[in-house]
Scaffold this active site. Structure first.
Site, short mmCIF file in Angstrom:
data_model
loop_
_atom_site.label_atom_id
_atom_site.label_comp_id
_atom_site.label_asym_id
_atom_site.label_seq_id
_atom_site.Cartn_x
_atom_site.Cartn_y
_atom_site.Cartn_z
N SER A 15 0.81 -1.22 0.00
CA SER A 15 0.00 0.00 0.00
C SER A 15 0.85 1.27 0.00
O SER A 15 0.40 2.31 -0.50
CB SER A 15 -0.94 0.01 1.21
OG SER A 15 -0.20 -0.12 2.41
N ILE A 16 2.04 1.19 0.56
CA ILE A 16 2.88 2.40 0.63
C ILE A 16 3.34 2.78 -0.78
O ILE A 16 3.61 3.93 -1.07
CB ILE A 16 4.05 2.21 1.61
CG1 ILE A 16 3.48 1.84 3.00
CG2 ILE A 16 4.91 3.46 1.71
CD1 ILE A 16 4.52 1.45 4.02
#
Lengths: 268, 268
Positions: free
Chosen positions: A37-38
């Site tokens: 997700s980062i």
């Protein structure tokens, strides 16, 4: 460094339009951001992905391949699809940025995502080996997970789930640090460049609030650290936007009275 | 709408890794942003391009093809390269966003970039005709140039050049408006969707400072208008991110104990 795989041939013009290149033209090299997700969130406002795309504007395409919630075990399922062997235009550079989900603790609320650190390391090794099969000259940069702010994570859980929020942390900074250490050691073993985000961020006071929005994901300032570090490593590896050619002439090099000249003369 | 050109076949797994797809896989459709500096700068913080890339995260790749300073005359030189005929994977959508440089006034400081409005219109028509040759189903959205704040442009010139700054405007809002009208009329003639940015922005009080940073380029709020308008038009044309499939399973659909199931079952 002479630009690799730059087999772009500039064609002659026909009737004021450039004549048809053979097949799909490869005007710009690709930089792929592969991660969780980062990485997926890196095109939000202030994100490190869009900052990279802007920095390499007209030089390289920055392609985001971020998969929220994924650990390295699940990432392996995507590997041959995102990076097919035999591609005629593999990326010139790839960042591998997993570990934040692998480091979720066993037996806690994110147990499902947990991957033991030995397997995490082995999975990243498999990813690297695959990428090197795709292109031995590909610049591969490993990025460690960022540090965890356990208090911030707890506050975030309470803001979402209220009293039902987890009481015990699903991630700890110490455990994530072990994954980061293994990532750094793997990069050394394989002779790869690495961004130790876990250590780098903790060099700054108040990193917990300054760099992390929910104890895990990044604030715009946190995104800035990733951008600065990845840019630095890319430059050290000669993948510097200043050194790379524009895909087409800069507008100031175009003669208003004879524009085709700039396009004909430019031999990339 | 059934997703066009989605011939993606999900393979079986071999030894826990997905087996090799044939050739380069086309996991995601491409949305291309073709234009001048307002497109080139769209991946800066708060930019409309990165906001689109984020909105279509894991659904489509947003590819920026912005060329600062270019008018439509010069853009024609790039056409066959950016959009080669015979490509097996043409974009599903393209925004065409020129005119700000074409509308520079003849005989003023940006004279070199000036293109008469009839030629501007004809050039955009040529671009559209070429794109439709690449793919008759491609969604093509024309975007008019934004309005011009002549006072803001003058202040900007003075901040850069001091006393040597131009005394007469190199662009006027009125003239740019003529280009915008021609763009809108062309879209109607060709049955294309269009964002009339010139009109839309001027509906808001203080558009000069709110949306324009130097009388011509966009503030983050101005970028927000472009993002909102392009998103709206894309949705109206059924290119809605909510309706589009993820490229790979959402992490919540992956069984931690049997992850391969989610990857095998997913038939995109």
């Amino acid at each position: 460094m002479i630009w690799p795989r730059r087999d772009f041939k500039f064609p002659n013009t026909v009737n004021g339009l450039l004549s048809e290149p053979e097949g799909d033209s490869e005007m710009r090299p690709e930089i792929v951001l592969f991660g969780d997700s980062i990485t997926a969130q890196s095109f939000r406002s202030g994100g490190w992905g869009s900052a990279l795309a802007d920095a390499y504007s007209r030089k390289a395409d920055v392609v985001v391949r971020g998969y929220g919630g994924y650990n390295t075990r699940w990432a392996l399922f995507l590997l041959h699809h995102i990076f097919p062997l035999g591609s005629s235009s593999p990326p010139v550079a790839t960042t591998i940025f997993f570990g934040a989900n692998d480091a979720a603790l066993k037996g806690r609320t994110s147990d499902r995502q947990h991957v033991p650190v030995e397997e995490y390391t082995d999975n990243v090794r498999k990813i690297v080996q695959h990428l090197k099969k795709c292109s031995p000259t590909m610049l591969i940069v490993l990025i460690t997970p960022p540090p965890i702010d356990e208090a911030g994570r707890q506050s975030y859980a309470e803001s979402i789930y209220g009293e039902k929020a987890m009481k015990e942390p699903e991630r700890t900074n110490e455990t994530t640090g072990v994954y980061a250490q293994h990532c750094v050691a793997l990069a050394e073993e394989l002779g790869l460049r690495c961004v130790n985000l876990w250590s780098k961020m903790q060099e700054t006071n108040d990193w917990q609030k300054k760099y992390l929005s929910d104890g895990l994901h990044l604030t715009p300032e946190g995104n800035g650290v990733v951008f600065d570090e990845v840019s630095r490593v890319f430059r050290e590896a000669w993948l510097s936007p200043e050194e790379m050619p524009f895909d087409f002439p800069h507008h100031s090099h175009i003669d208003g009275k004879n524009p085709s000249k700039a396009f004909e003369e430019r031999c990339l």
